[in-house]
Design a protein around this motif. Structure first.
Motif, PDB file in Angstrom:
ATOM      1  N   ARG A 265    -100.505 -58.261  37.070  1.00  8.54           N
ATOM      2  CA  ARG A 265     -99.595 -58.684  36.021  1.00  8.54           C
ATOM      3  C   ARG A 265     -99.956 -57.886  34.779  1.00  8.54           C
ATOM      4  O   ARG A 265    -101.111 -57.909  34.352  1.00  8.54           O
TER       5      ARG A 265
ATOM      6  N   TYR B 258     -98.574 -63.377  23.717  1.00  9.92           N
ATOM      7  CA  TYR B 258     -99.051 -64.150  24.861  1.00  9.92           C
ATOM      8  C   TYR B 258     -99.780 -63.248  25.855  1.00  9.92           C
ATOM      9  O   TYR B 258     -99.326 -62.143  26.164  1.00  9.92           O
TER      10      TYR B 258
ATOM     11  N   ASP C 218     -94.974 -61.532  32.638  1.00 13.42           N
ATOM     12  CA  ASP C 218     -94.665 -62.899  32.205  1.00 13.42           C
ATOM     13  C   ASP C 218     -94.019 -62.845  30.827  1.00 13.42           C
ATOM     14  O   ASP C 218     -94.661 -62.468  29.844  1.00 13.42           O
TER      15      ASP C 218
ATOM     16  N   HIS D  26     -92.812 -65.452  29.353  1.00 14.46           N
ATOM     17  CA  HIS D  26     -93.306 -66.700  28.752  1.00 14.46           C
ATOM     18  C   HIS D  26     -92.236 -67.435  27.940  1.00 14.46           C
ATOM     19  O   HIS D  26     -92.457 -67.823  26.787  1.00 14.46           O
TER      20      HIS D  26
ATOM     21  N   GLU E 180     -91.382 -63.156  35.162  1.00 18.90           N
ATOM     22  CA  GLU E 180     -91.678 -64.601  35.149  1.00 18.90           C
ATOM     23  C   GLU E 180     -91.220 -65.262  33.863  1.00 18.90           C
ATOM     24  O   GLU E 180     -91.355 -64.708  32.779  1.00 18.90           O
ATOM     25  N   ASP E 181     -90.702 -66.497  34.020  1.00 18.56           N
ATOM     26  CA  ASP E 181     -90.332 -67.334  32.870  1.00 18.56           C
ATOM     27  C   ASP E 181     -89.578 -66.541  31.825  1.00 18.56           C
ATOM     28  O   ASP E 181     -89.949 -66.510  30.655  1.00 18.56           O
TER      29      ASP E 181
ATOM     30  N   GLU F  47     -93.906 -72.799  36.333  1.00 16.55           N
ATOM     31  CA  GLU F  47     -95.253 -73.285  36.013  1.00 16.55           C
ATOM     32  C   GLU F  47     -95.192 -74.502  35.104  1.00 16.55           C
ATOM     33  O   GLU F  47     -96.124 -75.302  35.084  1.00 16.55           O
TER      34      GLU F  47
ATOM     35  N   ARG G  96     -93.328 -71.497  41.045  1.00 16.96           N
ATOM     36  CA  ARG G  96     -94.664 -71.335  40.453  1.00 16.96           C
ATOM     37  C   ARG G  96     -95.430 -72.639  40.263  1.00 16.96           C
ATOM     38  O   ARG G  96     -96.610 -72.617  39.947  1.00 16.96           O
TER      39      ARG G  96
HETATM   40 MG   LIG Z   1     -96.732 -67.877  33.072  1.00 18.37          MG
END
Ligand SMILES: [Mg+2]
Ligand SMILES: O=C(O)C(=O)C[C@H](O)[C@H](O)CO
Length: 403
Positions: free
Chosen positions: A147, A159, A211, A213, A237-238, A263, A284
């Motif tokens: 990642r 992040y 990610d 986020h 992701e997200d 997540e 996730r």
């Molecule tokens: Mg995450």
């Protein structure tokens, strides 16, 4: 197999963890992870005041009945605190059942579907070069997937990236929430350069993940998904806050970049539209937030109907107990995708002795009866809890945004 005792161990070996121990009259006990980063004491209160007293005297073998006793019986259903509490009880009860059957948890689930579990590492840098060096280091450790997260010029704190090069990243870094500033435009203009640089230096074989986020709007996520298509990511992701599952319809219409989400989800209901419409590619939700083995395996089964695979959340704010149970689940689940791997600190690992092993970019499950993780209560006591909060995020104009 009556429950004779149930109690929590709150400990902070490097960071805060909440661990549940359920003891049966036979002496067999089970361990569950009740950690909810930044809201630990809410779960402690929920369990100690409203759940644990009601478990004493119950039959520990009746996992499904206890699950519904805590879910339907709560009246106030779902949500991260309730589901973290239910997850901890469920993980402890599956640990007990596997120990009583004298078999490792993966056998109880249905046996091995694979010999080892592919993981992905966190490769971060204050800038692109720093991130590339981390990718090189982790490829040398055998990782097949990384990642990548890098600092963005003009954004002070972002992040996934530690404040200083080489430091461990821990988001819950202050007693009260730190305030970060975010610029979507600066981020969107910069991130494609990160992937171009990684592919340029390391070629096409390494799996790349990223990610976002929760920080984009659907059309911005569609723009990013399209912009990174030449670099064929394993997943993005997200990319948007996912309370509105419909948002993913728009993103899906614009890009073939695979999408991972969940997540911050805590039940199958958070996924239904996403899965039935095939708007995502990976789920996730970790075992310690999604209702434990009992519920997450239902989510995984539903996901499997729609070609969706697992990609469990696995940062250091989920304890080795959750990770240990996840390695068993990952070893069994037919629609496995990948497992997040953010190594715990040596002091955390010392408090949570475990039999899972990390080798050549993969986890190898252990053969100890149960999920293979324990807690050293005497050592845990040496690390008292200290409140730690996740940051908040603001846009440059001061608007409170998604962290
Ligand atoms: Mg995450
Ligand atoms: O590991 C990830 O993908 C995360 O997004 C980590 C989260 O920020 C973390 O679990 C919050 O406590």
């Amino acid at each position: 197999m009556k429950i004779s005792d149930a109690y929590l161990i709150v400990s902070s070996p490097g960071r805060n963890f909440v661990t549940l121990k359920i003891v049966t009259e036979s002496g067999i006990y089970g361990i569950g992870d009740a950690t909810l980063n930044g809201r630990e004491m809410a779960v402690v209160a929920y369990l100690e005041e409203h759940v644990l007293p009601a478990l004493i005297g119950r039959d520990a073998s009746r996992i499904e009945d206890i699950w519904h006793y805590l879910y339907r019986g709560a009246y106030w259903r779902r949500g991260p605190v309730t589901m973290a509490a239910i997850s901890a009880v469920d993980l402890a009860l599956w640990d007990i059942k596997a120990k009583a059957a004298d078999m490792p948890l993966y056998q109880l689930l249905g046996g091995k579907s694979r010999e080892r579990v592919m993981t992905y590492a966190h490769c971060t840098g204050r800038d692109i070069e720093g991130c590339l060096d981390e990718v090189e280091r982790h490829i040398a450790l055998g990782y097949r997937a990384v990642r990548v997260q890098a600092g963005v010029p003009g954004i002070a704190t972002i992040y996934g990236v530690a404040k200083r090069e080489g430091e461990r990243y821990e988001p819950a870094d202050a007693e009260l929430p730190a305030e970060h500033v975010w610029s979507t435009e600066k981020y969107l203009n910069h991130v494609p350069k990160l992937f171009a640089a990684v592919r340029e230096r390391f070629g096409d074989d390494i799996h790349l993940l990223h990610d976002v986020h929760h920080r984009l709007t659907p059309i911005e996520a569609a723009r990013l998904g399209k912009a990174v298509e030449p670099y064929h990511l394993f997943w993005l992701e997200d990319c948007v806050p996912a309370e509105n599952q419909e948002s993913f319809r728009l993103i899906r219409q614009h890009t073939t970049t695979p999408l991972a989400v969940g997540e911050v989800f805590n039940s199958i209901h958070d996924y239904r539209e996403l899965l039935e419409n095939q708007w995502i590619d990976y789920i996730r939700t970790p075992l310690s937030h999604g209702g434990g083995i009992t519920h997450v395996r239902r989510i995984a089964d539903l996901a499997g109907l729609y070609h969706v695979r697992t990609g469990f959340h696995g940062p250091t704010d989920l304890s080795p107990v959750c990770l240990g149970a996840a390695v068993h689940f990952d070893t069994w689940v037919p629609n496995f995708g990948i497992q997040e791997h953010m190594p715990h600190t040596p002091e955390t690992d010392a408090v949570f002795p475990h039999d899972y092993r990390f080798e050549d970019g993969h986890f190898l499950v252990g053969e100890t009866p149960g999920h293979g993780v324990d807690i050293d209560e005497a050592l845990a006591k040496q690390y008292p809890y200290k409140r730690a909060s996740l940051p908040v995020n603001r846009l440059e104009d001061g608007t409170l945004w998604h962290w």
